[in-house]
Structures are given as C-alpha cells and as structure tokens.
Motif scaffolding. Sequence first.
Motif, PDB file in Angstrom:
ATOM      1  N   HIS A  31      13.838  43.821   1.674  1.00  0.00           N
ATOM      2  CA  HIS A  31      15.335  43.415   1.413  1.00  0.00           C
ATOM      3  C   HIS A  31      15.486  43.769   0.083  1.00  0.00           C
ATOM      4  O   HIS A  31      16.616  44.306  -0.261  1.00  0.00           O
ATOM      5  CB  HIS A  31      15.368  42.150   1.898  1.00  0.00           C
ATOM      6  CG  HIS A  31      15.427  41.803   3.305  1.00  0.00           C
ATOM      7  ND1 HIS A  31      16.420  42.425   4.131  1.00  0.00           N
ATOM      8  CD2 HIS A  31      14.457  41.200   4.146  1.00  0.00           C
ATOM      9  CE1 HIS A  31      15.822  41.934   5.633  1.00  0.00           C
ATOM     10  NE2 HIS A  31      14.917  41.097   5.442  1.00  0.00           N
ATOM     11  N   ALA A  32      14.761  43.497  -0.704  1.00  0.00           N
ATOM     12  CA  ALA A  32      14.986  43.524  -2.406  1.00  0.00           C
ATOM     13  C   ALA A  32      15.043  45.181  -2.649  1.00  0.00           C
ATOM     14  O   ALA A  32      16.150  45.693  -3.118  1.00  0.00           O
ATOM     15  CB  ALA A  32      14.013  43.099  -3.133  1.00  0.00           C
ATOM     16  N   ARG A  33      14.323  45.924  -2.075  1.00  0.00           N
ATOM     17  CA  ARG A  33      14.475  47.414  -2.160  1.00  0.00           C
ATOM     18  C   ARG A  33      15.443  48.044  -1.722  1.00  0.00           C
ATOM     19  O   ARG A  33      16.195  48.953  -2.355  1.00  0.00           O
ATOM     20  CB  ARG A  33      13.074  48.026  -1.896  1.00  0.00           C
ATOM     21  CG  ARG A  33      11.818  48.108  -2.651  1.00  0.00           C
ATOM     22  CD  ARG A  33      10.768  48.918  -2.121  1.00  0.00           C
ATOM     23  NE  ARG A  33      10.284  48.543  -0.880  1.00  0.00           N
ATOM     24  CZ  ARG A  33       9.218  47.697  -0.435  1.00  0.00           C
ATOM     25  NH1 ARG A  33       8.796  47.072  -1.571  1.00  0.00           N
ATOM     26  NH2 ARG A  33       8.862  47.454   0.669  1.00  0.00           N
ATOM     27  N   ASP A  41      22.143  48.670  -9.962  1.00  0.00           N
ATOM     28  CA  ASP A  41      21.866  47.486 -10.923  1.00  0.00           C
ATOM     29  C   ASP A  41      22.620  46.583 -10.605  1.00  0.00           C
ATOM     30  O   ASP A  41      22.518  45.249 -11.299  1.00  0.00           O
ATOM     31  CB  ASP A  41      22.272  48.069 -12.345  1.00  0.00           C
ATOM     32  CG  ASP A  41      21.305  49.298 -12.895  1.00  0.00           C
ATOM     33  OD1 ASP A  41      20.190  49.027 -12.498  1.00  0.00           O
ATOM     34  OD2 ASP A  41      21.769  49.921 -13.879  1.00  0.00           O
ATOM     35  N   LYS A  42      23.632  46.474  -9.483  1.00  0.00           N
ATOM     36  CA  LYS A  42      24.506  45.500  -9.236  1.00  0.00           C
ATOM     37  C   LYS A  42      23.890  44.502  -8.133  1.00  0.00           C
ATOM     38  O   LYS A  42      24.389  43.536  -7.775  1.00  0.00           O
ATOM     39  CB  LYS A  42      25.653  45.793  -8.836  1.00  0.00           C
ATOM     40  CG  LYS A  42      26.803  46.598  -9.986  1.00  0.00           C
ATOM     41  CD  LYS A  42      27.788  46.949  -9.433  1.00  0.00           C
ATOM     42  CE  LYS A  42      28.566  47.690 -10.516  1.00  0.00           C
ATOM     43  NZ  LYS A  42      30.121  48.233 -10.111  1.00  0.00           N
ATOM     44  N   ALA A  43      22.660  45.038  -7.481  1.00  0.00           N
ATOM     45  CA  ALA A  43      22.123  44.128  -6.577  1.00  0.00           C
ATOM     46  C   ALA A  43      21.520  42.664  -7.043  1.00  0.00           C
ATOM     47  O   ALA A  43      21.556  41.827  -5.889  1.00  0.00           O
ATOM     48  CB  ALA A  43      20.668  44.972  -6.507  1.00  0.00           C
ATOM     49  N   VAL A  44      21.235  42.521  -8.242  1.00  0.00           N
ATOM     50  CA  VAL A  44      20.897  41.225  -8.504  1.00  0.00           C
ATOM     51  C   VAL A  44      22.273  40.242  -8.418  1.00  0.00           C
ATOM     52  O   VAL A  44      21.995  38.894  -7.787  1.00  0.00           O
ATOM     53  CB  VAL A  44      20.333  41.057  -9.934  1.00  0.00           C
ATOM     54  CG1 VAL A  44      20.144  39.625 -10.456  1.00  0.00           C
ATOM     55  CG2 VAL A  44      18.993  41.655 -10.106  1.00  0.00           C
ATOM     56  N   GLN A  49      25.272  36.433  -5.285  1.00  0.00           N
ATOM     57  CA  GLN A  49      26.500  36.138  -4.629  1.00  0.00           C
ATOM     58  C   GLN A  49      26.136  35.369  -3.376  1.00  0.00           C
ATOM     59  O   GLN A  49      26.791  34.544  -2.688  1.00  0.00           O
ATOM     60  CB  GLN A  49      27.654  37.328  -4.615  1.00  0.00           C
ATOM     61  CG  GLN A  49      28.818  36.875  -4.093  1.00  0.00           C
ATOM     62  CD  GLN A  49      29.807  38.308  -4.299  1.00  0.00           C
ATOM     63  OE1 GLN A  49      29.505  39.167  -4.813  1.00  0.00           O
ATOM     64  NE2 GLN A  49      30.904  38.100  -3.665  1.00  0.00           N
ATOM     65  N   LYS A  50      25.422  36.232  -2.433  1.00  0.00           N
ATOM     66  CA  LYS A  50      25.167  35.855  -1.123  1.00  0.00           C
ATOM     67  C   LYS A  50      24.556  34.662  -0.975  1.00  0.00           C
ATOM     68  O   LYS A  50      24.767  33.855  -0.174  1.00  0.00           O
ATOM     69  CB  LYS A  50      24.113  36.928  -0.554  1.00  0.00           C
ATOM     70  CG  LYS A  50      24.861  38.425  -0.477  1.00  0.00           C
ATOM     71  CD  LYS A  50      25.623  38.360   0.969  1.00  0.00           C
ATOM     72  CE  LYS A  50      26.064  39.900   1.104  1.00  0.00           C
ATOM     73  NZ  LYS A  50      27.317  39.813   2.177  1.00  0.00           N
ATOM     74  N   ALA A  51      23.504  34.207  -1.895  1.00  0.00           N
ATOM     75  CA  ALA A  51      23.056  32.766  -2.144  1.00  0.00           C
ATOM     76  C   ALA A  51      23.974  32.095  -2.226  1.00  0.00           C
ATOM     77  O   ALA A  51      23.966  30.815  -1.719  1.00  0.00           O
ATOM     78  CB  ALA A  51      21.834  33.043  -3.152  1.00  0.00           C
ATOM     79  N   ASP A  65      16.559  32.135   1.222  1.00  0.00           N
ATOM     80  CA  ASP A  65      15.939  33.749   1.247  1.00  0.00           C
ATOM     81  C   ASP A  65      16.764  34.574   0.221  1.00  0.00           C
ATOM     82  O   ASP A  65      15.903  35.522  -0.492  1.00  0.00           O
ATOM     83  CB  ASP A  65      16.400  34.246   2.670  1.00  0.00           C
ATOM     84  CG  ASP A  65      15.451  33.618   3.832  1.00  0.00           C
ATOM     85  OD1 ASP A  65      14.568  32.982   3.475  1.00  0.00           O
ATOM     86  OD2 ASP A  65      15.878  34.018   4.893  1.00  0.00           O
ATOM     87  N   TRP A  66      18.023  34.259   0.090  1.00  0.00           N
ATOM     88  CA  TRP A  66      18.750  35.081  -0.953  1.00  0.00           C
ATOM     89  C   TRP A  66      18.294  34.940  -2.576  1.00  0.00           C
ATOM     90  O   TRP A  66      18.235  35.785  -3.144  1.00  0.00           O
ATOM     91  CB  TRP A  66      20.276  34.937  -0.761  1.00  0.00           C
ATOM     92  CG  TRP A  66      20.813  35.806   0.467  1.00  0.00           C
ATOM     93  CD1 TRP A  66      21.272  35.327   1.487  1.00  0.00           C
ATOM     94  CD2 TRP A  66      20.808  37.265   0.353  1.00  0.00           C
ATOM     95  NE1 TRP A  66      21.617  36.553   2.169  1.00  0.00           N
ATOM     96  CE2 TRP A  66      21.593  37.722   1.591  1.00  0.00           C
ATOM     97  CE3 TRP A  66      20.448  38.251  -0.570  1.00  0.00           C
ATOM     98  CZ2 TRP A  66      21.653  38.819   2.047  1.00  0.00           C
ATOM     99  CZ3 TRP A  66      20.943  39.668   0.084  1.00  0.00           C
ATOM    100  CH2 TRP A  66      21.388  39.881   1.188  1.00  0.00           C
ATOM    101  N   ARG A  67      17.659  33.561  -2.643  1.00  0.00           N
ATOM    102  CA  ARG A  67      17.485  33.542  -3.965  1.00  0.00           C
ATOM    103  C   ARG A  67      15.991  34.032  -4.085  1.00  0.00           C
ATOM    104  O   ARG A  67      15.716  34.713  -5.273  1.00  0.00           O
ATOM    105  CB  ARG A  67      17.139  32.081  -4.139  1.00  0.00           C
ATOM    106  CG  ARG A  67      18.417  31.176  -4.316  1.00  0.00           C
ATOM    107  CD  ARG A  67      19.194  31.518  -5.725  1.00  0.00           C
ATOM    108  NE  ARG A  67      20.497  30.610  -5.565  1.00  0.00           N
ATOM    109  CZ  ARG A  67      21.523  31.073  -6.038  1.00  0.00           C
ATOM    110  NH1 ARG A  67      21.714  32.254  -6.648  1.00  0.00           N
ATOM    111  NH2 ARG A  67      22.908  30.348  -6.014  1.00  0.00           N
TER     112      ARG A  67
END
Length: 82
Positions: A31-33, A41-44, A49-51, A65-67
């Motif tokens: 999921h991270a990939r 670079d905005k993925a983090v 935000q989702k968490a 999961d999002w964390r």
Amino acid sequence: MAPVSSRAKMTAIEAHAEGFRVMKAVDVQEHARKLYAAHGDKAVAEAAQKAAEMEKLGRDADANDWRQIEKALLLMRGARES
C-alpha cells in the motif's frame, strides 16, 4: 512458513483485544509503494490525513492501518534520502 515468536503472537492477540486488525507487513509495504507511486512526496501527508479522518470517524482499525502505511512511507523516504 517460519514460526512466529511468542512475543509476536502476544502483540497480535493484544491488538485484536483492542479491536485492531493486524495488517501484514507485506500489505503495508504494498500500500505504501502504491500510495507513493500515486502521490510522490505528498504520500506521507496523504496517509496521515487518511489516518486522522478514520480516527475522527471512530474507525480505529482503519486509522491504525493508515498509521502503519505512514510509517512505512517515512522509512521508504529515509532510505531514498540517505
């Protein structure tokens, strides 16, 4: 399949007792990939935000999961920057 240590089993049991699903490390990495491929670079920030959204909705398992995905992204980013 390698045996799971008793500490890892306890962690999973404790997490389940707390109402959290335990997301497999391979799923977190996948999921991270994908998130990094989509958002760069905005993925983090997207994962954070989702968490936060999931926490606000009381969806603790999804927030967890999002964390985990956020942490994986930070590790990926660190590996790229070093």
